[in-house]
Design a protein around this motif. Structure first.
Motif, PDB file in Angstrom:
ATOM      1  N   ILE A  83      36.990  -7.632  30.786  1.00 54.29           N
ATOM      2  CA  ILE A  83      35.895  -7.450  31.752  1.00 54.29           C
ATOM      3  C   ILE A  83      34.570  -7.192  31.057  1.00 54.29           C
ATOM      4  CG2 ILE A  83      35.018  -5.934  33.576  1.00 54.29           C
ATOM      5  CD1 ILE A  83      37.887  -5.561  34.521  1.00 54.29           C
ATOM      6  N   SER A  84      34.601  -6.389  29.999  1.00 52.71           N
ATOM      7  CA  SER A  84      33.346  -6.000  29.331  1.00 52.71           C
ATOM      8  C   SER A  84      32.571  -7.199  28.808  1.00 52.71           C
ATOM      9  CB  SER A  84      33.657  -5.033  28.176  1.00 52.71           C
ATOM     10  OG  SER A  84      34.469  -5.659  27.199  1.00 52.71           O
ATOM     11  N   LYS A  85      33.282  -8.277  28.441  1.00 53.46           N
ATOM     12  CA  LYS A  85      32.614  -9.468  27.922  1.00 53.46           C
ATOM     13  C   LYS A  85      31.773 -10.160  28.992  1.00 53.46           C
ATOM     14  CE  LYS A  85      36.484 -11.279  26.474  1.00 53.46           C
ATOM     15  NZ  LYS A  85      37.475 -12.196  25.846  1.00 53.46           N
ATOM     16  N   LYS A  86      32.095  -9.894  30.260  1.00 56.24           N
ATOM     17  CA  LYS A  86      31.404 -10.549  31.367  1.00 56.24           C
ATOM     18  C   LYS A  86      30.297  -9.681  31.971  1.00 56.24           C
ATOM     19  CE  LYS A  86      34.263 -14.079  31.263  1.00 56.24           C
ATOM     20  NZ  LYS A  86      33.827 -15.448  30.900  1.00 56.24           N
ATOM     21  N   ILE A  87      30.158  -8.461  31.485  1.00 56.89           N
ATOM     22  CA  ILE A  87      29.146  -7.556  32.041  1.00 56.89           C
ATOM     23  C   ILE A  87      27.806  -7.829  31.373  1.00 56.89           C
ATOM     24  CG2 ILE A  87      28.437  -5.150  32.329  1.00 56.89           C
ATOM     25  CD1 ILE A  87      31.350  -4.351  32.393  1.00 56.89           C
ATOM     26  N   GLY A  88      26.871  -8.322  32.162  1.00 52.72           N
ATOM     27  CA  GLY A  88      25.542  -8.621  31.637  1.00 52.72           C
ATOM     28  C   GLY A  88      24.666  -7.387  31.548  1.00 52.72           C
ATOM     29  N   ARG A  89      23.437  -7.614  31.127  1.00 50.41           N
ATOM     30  CA  ARG A  89      22.508  -6.511  30.901  1.00 50.41           C
ATOM     31  C   ARG A  89      22.222  -5.735  32.194  1.00 50.41           C
ATOM     32  NH1 ARG A  89      16.475  -7.243  28.234  1.00 50.41           N
ATOM     33  NH2 ARG A  89      15.946  -5.035  28.048  1.00 50.41           N
ATOM     34  N   THR A  90      21.914  -6.453  33.272  1.00 45.53           N
ATOM     35  CA  THR A  90      21.573  -5.796  34.538  1.00 45.53           C
ATOM     36  C   THR A  90      22.771  -5.044  35.098  1.00 45.53           C
ATOM     37  OG1 THR A  90      19.917  -7.476  35.056  1.00 45.53           O
ATOM     38  CG2 THR A  90      20.745  -6.162  36.891  1.00 45.53           C
ATOM     39  N   LYS A  91      23.918  -5.692  35.098  1.00 43.09           N
ATOM     40  CA  LYS A  91      25.116  -5.046  35.636  1.00 43.09           C
ATOM     41  C   LYS A  91      25.476  -3.808  34.829  1.00 43.09           C
ATOM     42  CE  LYS A  91      29.777  -6.091  37.289  1.00 43.09           C
ATOM     43  NZ  LYS A  91      30.780  -7.176  37.492  1.00 43.09           N
ATOM     44  N   GLY A  92      25.352  -3.892  33.506  1.00 47.17           N
ATOM     45  CA  GLY A  92      25.639  -2.736  32.657  1.00 47.17           C
ATOM     46  C   GLY A  92      24.718  -1.569  32.962  1.00 47.17           C
ATOM     47  N   TYR A  93      23.441  -1.887  33.177  1.00 42.42           N
ATOM     48  CA  TYR A  93      22.461  -0.841  33.501  1.00 42.42           C
ATOM     49  C   TYR A  93      22.817  -0.165  34.823  1.00 42.42           C
ATOM     50  CZ  TYR A  93      18.043   1.272  34.969  1.00 42.42           C
ATOM     51  OH  TYR A  93      17.090   2.147  35.417  1.00 42.42           O
ATOM     52  N   VAL A  94      23.155  -0.969  35.833  1.00 42.57           N
ATOM     53  CA  VAL A  94      23.476  -0.422  37.159  1.00 42.57           C
ATOM     54  C   VAL A  94      24.749   0.419  37.102  1.00 42.57           C
ATOM     55  CG1 VAL A  94      24.108  -1.005  39.534  1.00 42.57           C
ATOM     56  CG2 VAL A  94      22.286  -2.270  38.377  1.00 42.57           C
ATOM     57  N   LEU A  95      25.755  -0.049  36.381  1.00 42.24           N
ATOM     58  CA  LEU A  95      27.002   0.715  36.275  1.00 42.24           C
ATOM     59  C   LEU A  95      26.759   2.056  35.591  1.00 42.24           C
ATOM     60  CD1 LEU A  95      29.566  -2.085  35.336  1.00 42.24           C
ATOM     61  CD2 LEU A  95      29.345  -0.908  37.527  1.00 42.24           C
ATOM     62  N   ASN A  96      25.909   2.070  34.566  1.00 46.86           N
ATOM     63  CA  ASN A  96      25.587   3.338  33.904  1.00 46.86           C
ATOM     64  C   ASN A  96      24.847   4.280  34.843  1.00 46.86           C
ATOM     65  OD1 ASN A  96      26.751   2.629  31.451  1.00 46.86           O
ATOM     66  ND2 ASN A  96      24.873   1.725  30.654  1.00 46.86           N
TER      67      ASN A  96
END
Length: 358
Positions: A83-96
């Motif tokens: 899953i982590s390979k598919k998490i882009g910059r925006t999605k990573g920011y929102v999840l954090n």
């Protein structure tokens, strides 16, 4: 942690058998163990791997998995190797951001519509726009959708799906506003000068001006620019294969041949062939350099992605039709390109109608 070992044994009759033992240890103590004997080593290993995978995703057989908090569930989602390979910059920011929010303190199976509504209200009160808050809900939903099949956590996204129409009706979430921003020729000239100045710094290796121009001419996203390969160039057709091009209906395998028109071809040809990638640079580094120069120049409300619209607009202005522009931009649906076209030439269709009448 689950693991397995295989022991080779010989029966009283002299037949070789293989016993696979699966164990789960916690604080060095064995909390679960199961074994099975096979006639073939390959079968024993296959069973052992399958059991370990089952335990790690579904939990120990016969035991109810412990329900994590939403924060822990999001962390599991972020750390999953696939899953982590598919998490882009925006999605990573929102999840954090979600990890640090109050809603993440809830146990994952205790999420309610009221909790979601309150989260959205808090985000709106803090200044987040409805389209921004919509990302929170969308990415939280993706975490819950993966919870049971991937991690064996018995929760679903039903509560989130149920509340989404209510959030829309309350105005707490909304669709992203369609952008129509194009950089002026003066802004592009100033950006090019600013990026050239950054390139003159010691240690700078990224050809920022070439990438800026190529992004406009090719209409590619910056992630696509930094992923095209020399091996995917068709010299005769002057085209390049863009792999896994973004498509809302197909997440992967959406490869597409894109013509490199005019100067775009020349920019590619002058890049050094020292890597399998034509532009072997981190897309985030390119975007960061663009943002720093843009901010220093005082250019407001311009994003790197707006260069893609600029490129499409130039093609229309050069006389290309919508279907031809779509071959460059990669749009499967022509609706967005129609919007770009009609904004550029709002009176062209009327003029054509009048010409046909005469």
């Amino acid at each position: 942690m689950a693991s397995f070992t295989v022991e080779k044994r010989k029966t009283a009759a002299g037949v070789i058998r293989y016993r696979c033992i699966v164990r789960v240890k916690k604080d060095k103590a064995i909390v679960y163990q199961e074994s099975r004997t096979f006639g073939k080593l390959a079968d024993a290993r296959t069973w052992g791997k399958a059991m370990v995978s089952h335990i790690e995703t579904q939990g120990i057989p016969g035991q109810t998995p412990e329900i994590p908090t939403i924060r822990e569930l999001i962390t599991m989602y972020q750390q999953d190797p696939d899953i982590s390979k598919k998490i882009g910059r925006t999605k990573g920011y929102v999840l954090n951001l979600l990890v640090d929010s109050d809603i993440s303190k809830l146990q994952a199976d205790k999420l309610t519509t009221m909790a979601i509504i309150n989260h959205c209200r808090d985000r709106n009160a803090a200044g987040a726009k409805p389209q921004t808050v919509a990302q929170d809900i969308s990415y939280l939903k993706s975490v819950y959708t993966s919870a049971k099949p991937v991690f064996g956590i018995p929760v679903t996204d039903e509560v989130i799906r149920e509340v989404i129409p209510v959030l829309h009706s309350m105005g707490l979430i909304g669709r992203s506003e369609r952008r129509s921003r194009r950089p002026t020729s003066d802004e592009i000239g100033r950006l090019r000068e600013g990026l050239a100045k950054r390139m003159s710094h010691r240690g700078s290796k990224i050809p920022l001006t070439d990438i800026l121009d190529f992004s406009i001419l090719s209409c590619m996203r910056i992630s696509e620019v930094c992923a095209i390969r020399w091996g995917d160039i068709d010299e005769e057709a002057r085209a390049v294969m863009v792999r896994n091009r973004k498509d809302p209906r197909k997440k992967a395998g959406n490869h597409m041949w894109v013509p490199l028109l005019g100067e775009a071809w020349n920019i590619v040809q002058r890049q050094p062939r020292e890597n399998e990638l034509i532009f072997p640079y981190e897309s985030r580094s390119v975007t960061a350099a663009f943002q720093r120069v843009r901010n220093a120049l005082g250019i407001e409300d311009l994003r790197y992605h707006d260069l893609r619209r600029e490129g499409a607009s130039r093609l229309f202005e050069a006389g290309f039709g919508i279907e031809e522009v779509a071959q460059v931009t990669g749009h499967r649906s022509l609706n967005l390109l129609w919007q770009v076209y009609t904004e550029l030439f709002p009176g062209r269709l009327h003029a054509k109608m009048k010409a046909e009448k005469h």
